[in-house]
Motif scaffolding. Structure first.
Motif, PDB file in Angstrom:
ATOM      1  N   SER A  79       0.778  -0.803   0.243  1.00 55.73           N
ATOM      2  CA  SER A  79       0.339   0.003  -0.084  1.00 55.73           C
ATOM      3  C   SER A  79       0.723   1.489  -0.508  1.00 55.73           C
ATOM      4  O   SER A  79       2.118   1.875   0.165  1.00 55.73           O
ATOM      5  N   PHE A  80       0.538   2.837  -0.109  1.00 52.32           N
ATOM      6  CA  PHE A  80       0.570   3.838  -0.329  1.00 52.32           C
ATOM      7  C   PHE A  80      -0.203   4.924  -0.464  1.00 52.32           C
ATOM      8  O   PHE A  80      -1.850   4.557  -0.765  1.00 52.32           O
ATOM      9  N   THR A  81       0.480   6.058   0.279  1.00 55.63           N
ATOM     10  CA  THR A  81      -0.964   6.995   0.591  1.00 55.63           C
ATOM     11  C   THR A  81      -0.798   8.201  -0.519  1.00 55.63           C
ATOM     12  O   THR A  81       0.706   8.921  -0.318  1.00 55.63           O
ATOM     13  N   ILE A  82      -1.535   8.702  -1.850  1.00 53.41           N
ATOM     14  CA  ILE A  82      -0.975   9.770  -1.889  1.00 53.41           C
ATOM     15  C   ILE A  82      -1.660  11.103  -1.464  1.00 53.41           C
ATOM     16  O   ILE A  82      -3.207  10.762  -1.833  1.00 53.41           O
ATOM     17  N   ASN A  83      -1.321  12.440  -0.400  1.00 51.95           N
ATOM     18  CA  ASN A  83      -2.488  13.055  -0.463  1.00 51.95           C
ATOM     19  C   ASN A  83      -3.906  12.266   0.050  1.00 51.95           C
ATOM     20  O   ASN A  83      -5.106  13.084   0.028  1.00 51.95           O
ATOM     21  N   GLY A  84      -3.395  11.559   1.184  1.00 54.88           N
ATOM     22  CA  GLY A  84      -4.215  11.305   1.798  1.00 54.88           C
ATOM     23  C   GLY A  84      -4.971  10.256   1.361  1.00 54.88           C
ATOM     24  O   GLY A  84      -5.685   9.360   2.103  1.00 54.88           O
ATOM     25  N   GLU A  85      -5.113   9.496   0.287  1.00 54.25           N
ATOM     26  CA  GLU A  85      -5.671   8.967   0.003  1.00 54.25           C
ATOM     27  C   GLU A  85      -4.511   7.269  -0.848  1.00 54.25           C
ATOM     28  O   GLU A  85      -3.988   7.498  -1.597  1.00 54.25           O
TER      29      GLU A  85
END
Length: 519
Positions: free
Chosen positions: A160-166
Motif C-alpha cells: 500500500s501507499f498513500t497520495i494526498n491522504g488517499e
C-alpha cells in the motif's frame, strides 16, 4: 366481402357462379367504395393540416428566441493580444480591461529517477511487477534484508501507499499501468500519474494549478517503499504549483487557475506578456453580429413558412380524381408509377383556399407588419429597420435591406431589442416577436383542435371524430354487403339443387324411354 366458407358453384348448371356473384356485388359495393374514398380523403386532409402545424411550430420556435432580451444582450469580448489572454463575455459583461501577465498558474510536479537497471532492457509497464522485478533499478525492494521490503516478499503479496491522504493497495501481480490508472481515477487524490517511456521515469502532477497548500501539493505516505524505492521518488523535489500573477487595470493580483471570472467576463490567461509596458486590452461590446444573424435567420424561417403554406392554399384541386381503393388497384392491375401519379392528383388541393388556414395566416402577417406603439418613430416597425414586405403575389414574404439593418443594429441595438421584445398590457405596445409568438400559439391550437397532432395516443380532434364515424359506417356497410352476398350464394345453391334434381329426373325418363323402345 369474402365469406369464410369454401364455395364451388356451377357443378350442375355449368354457370360460373363466382363470377356472376362478383358482378352482382360490384354494383352493391359502389356505396362502400365511396365511403372508403371519403375516409382516405379525410386522412389525407388531416395529415396536410398537421404538416402545416409542424411548419408553424418551427416558426414559433424560431420566434421564441426573438422574444428574449438575452438574444439582443449578447456581448463580445475582444483581446488585443490573444497569445496573452482571451476572454468570453456573458450577457451582463461590461468594461475595458488592460492585463499584464507576469506568471501563469502551473501544476505541481514530482519526477522519479530512472526505473530500469539496464537501459537496453527497460521495464514493460503493461507486465506484472512480480514478473520483471529483476529489471528495476531499485535494489532495496528485492533485498530480503532491506529495511523497506514490502513490494516483493512473496509472489502475490500486497502493498500500500498513500497520495494526498488517499490510500491505494495492490498485489505485486499488478502492472505499472494498472496502478497508474487507479491513481488517475481517484479524484480525491487530485493527481495525475504517468510513465514516460522515453526518459524511463514516472511523473506525478497535480490536476489543479496554483499554490493550494501551505506546503507541498503532492504528499506521500509510503510504508512499502513502492513510490520512494521502486519508482525512485526518494529525494524528488516538487516543482511548480504556483499561482497565476498578473495585473488588471494596474491592480496586481493572483489566481490559482489561469481562468477566472470578473464582471461577467471569463478571462483565460494564455502566456506571459512579452512587454509589461504594453498590456493586452480586452474590450467588451454588444455582439451586434449575433443580433443581426438572429434576425436574418428568423426572416429565412418566416419566408420559408409563408411560401410553403400559401403553396398549399393555392394548389389546384382535381375532383375527378378520387382515391384508389385496394380493389380498384387489383382490378385495373395498376403499376406503382400509375398509382403514384393518380394519388398525386387525388391529394392535390385538399386545403385549397381553406378558410381556417387563410384566416390564421392573415393574422400572422398582420402581427409581423404591425407598428409597436410607444417606441421611437424611427424603430417602431420592421420596415423602420430595413425589413419590408414584398409584392402582393409574394403573400407577405419579407425582404432585408442588409446595409440598413446592420447599421441600425450596430447603432441602436437597444431600440431593436424593444421592437421585438417589448412587453406591455397594452396590445398595441407589445413587441413584434412577442405578438407573433402569441398568434402562432393560437393558430397551432386551432389547427390541432381540428386535425390533432402527430403522435397523439387518442385523437380527439374534429377530423379524428369524423374518421371514427365513417369507420362505423364502413363496418355496417361491409356487414350489409356480406348478408347480400350470402343471400346470392343461397339462391344459386338452391338453383344448383333444382338443376341437379331436374337432371336426375331427365336421366330417369331417358332410361325409361330407352328400355321401352327396346321391347
Amino acid at each position: 366481402m369474402v365469406s369464410s366458407d369454401l364455395r364451388i358453384g356451377g357443378l350442375a348448371s355449368g354457370i360460373d357462379t363466382d363470377s356472376v356473384i362478383k358482378d352482382l356485388m360490384r354494383a352493391h359495393r359502389t356505396r362502400l367504395t365511396r365511403y372508403q374514398q371519403d375516409k382516405t380523403l379525410l386522412e389525407w386532409k388531416q395529415q396536410d393540416y398537421r404538416n402545416i402545424n409542424n411548419l408553424l411550430r418551427a416558426l414559433r420556435d424560431a420566434t421564441f428566441n426573438l422574444r428574449l432580451q438575452g438574444t439582443f444582450l449578447k456581448k463580445l469580448a475582444v483581446s488585443s493580444q490573444e497569445s496573452v489572454v482571451t476572454a468570453a463575455a456573458g450577457p451582463n459583461a461590461q468594461g475595458t480591461y488592460d492585463i499584464v501577465v507576469t506568471r501563469l498558474a502551473s501544476v505541481a510536479t514530482k519526477a522519479g529517477k530512472t526505473l530500469s537497471a539496464d537501459p537496453a532492457h527497460r521495464i514493460d509497464p503493461s507486465a506484472s511487477l512480480w514478473s520483471q522485478q529483476h529489471l528495476f533499478a531499485d535494489g532495496s525492494a528485492a533485498d530480503p534484508d532491506a529495511s523497506v521490503n514490502f513490494v516483493w516478499g512473496s509472489e502475490g503479496d500486497r502493498f500500500s501507499f498513500t497520495i494526498n491522504g488517499e490510500t491505494f493497495t495492490f498485489s505485486n501481480h499488478a502492472s505499472l499501468n494498472q496502478i497508474i490508472s487507479a491513481v488517475n481515477a481517484n479524484d480525491k487524490a487530485g493527481v495525475t500519474m504517468f510513465y514516460d517511456s522515453f526518459s524511463d521515469k514516472v511523473v506525478i502532477a497535480t490536476k489543479a494549478t496554483g499554490d493550494n497548500k501551505a506546503g507541498d501539493e503532492i504528499v506521500f505516505d509510503d510504508p512499502s517503499g513502492f513510490l520512494n524505492g521502486l519508482l525512485q521518488f526518494s529525494g524528488a523535489v516538487e516543482t511548480g504549483g504556483e499561482n497565476a500573477q498578473f495585473s488588471i487595470n494596474g491592480f496586481v493580483t493572483q489566481r490559482t487557475t489561469n481562468t477566472f471570472e470578473m464582471n461577467g467576463v471569463t478571462f483565460t490567461l494564455k502566456g506571459v506578456s512579452p512587454d509589461p509596458l504594453q498590456p493586452a486590452r480586452v474590450t467588451v461590446n454588444t455582439d451586434t453580429e449575433a443580433i443581426y444573424n438572429a434576425i436574418t435567420e428568423w426572416v429565412k424561417v418566416y419566408n420559408s413558412t409563408i411560401e410553403s403554406i400559401y403553396a398549399e392554399l393555392r394548389e389546384p384541386r382535381y375532383p375527378d380524381y378520387r382515391p384508389l381503393t385496394d380493389e380498384q388497384i387489383r382490378e385495373q392491375e395498376l403499376t406503382d408509377t400509375q398509382i403514384d401519379k393518380w394519388e398525386e392528383k387525388a391529394r392535390s388541393g385538399l386545403l385549397k383556399n381553406d378558410r381556417l388556414i387563410a384566416g390564421e395566416m392573415s393574422k400572422i402577417r398582420m402581427a409581423v407588419s404591425s407598428i409597436v406603439e410607444g417606441l421611437d418613430d424611427g424603430y417602431n416597425s420592421l420596415s423602420a429597420i430595413g425589413i419590408t414586405t414584398g409584392a402582393y403575389h409574394e403573400n407577405g414574404k419579407l425582404h432585408i435591406d442588409e446595409d440598413k439593418l446592420r447599421k441600425v443594429v450596430e447603432s441602436n441595438p437597444e431600440q431593436v431589442m424593444k421592437l421585438f421584445t417589448n412587453s406591455s398590457d397594452d396590445e398595441g405596445e407589445v413587441g413584434i416577436a412577442r405578438k407573433l409568438y402569441t398568434q402562432l400559439e393560437y393558430a397551432i391550437d386551432r389547427i390541432a383542435d381540428l386535425a390533432g397532432n402527430d403522435g397523439d395516443i387518442v385523437d380527439s380532434s374534429f377530423i379524428g371524430e369524423q374518421i371514427r364515424s365513417i369507420n362505423r359506417v364502413i363496418s355496417n356497410e361491409e356487414a350489409r354487403l356480406q348478408r347480400i352476398e350470402d343471400r346470392y350464394w343461397r339462391q344459386f345453391t338452391e338453383l344448383e339443387r333444382l338443376v341437379a334434381q331436374l337432371n336426375s329426373q331427365s336421366s330417369w325418363l331417358l332410361s325409361m324411354f330407352s328400355s321401352n323402345s327396346g321391347r
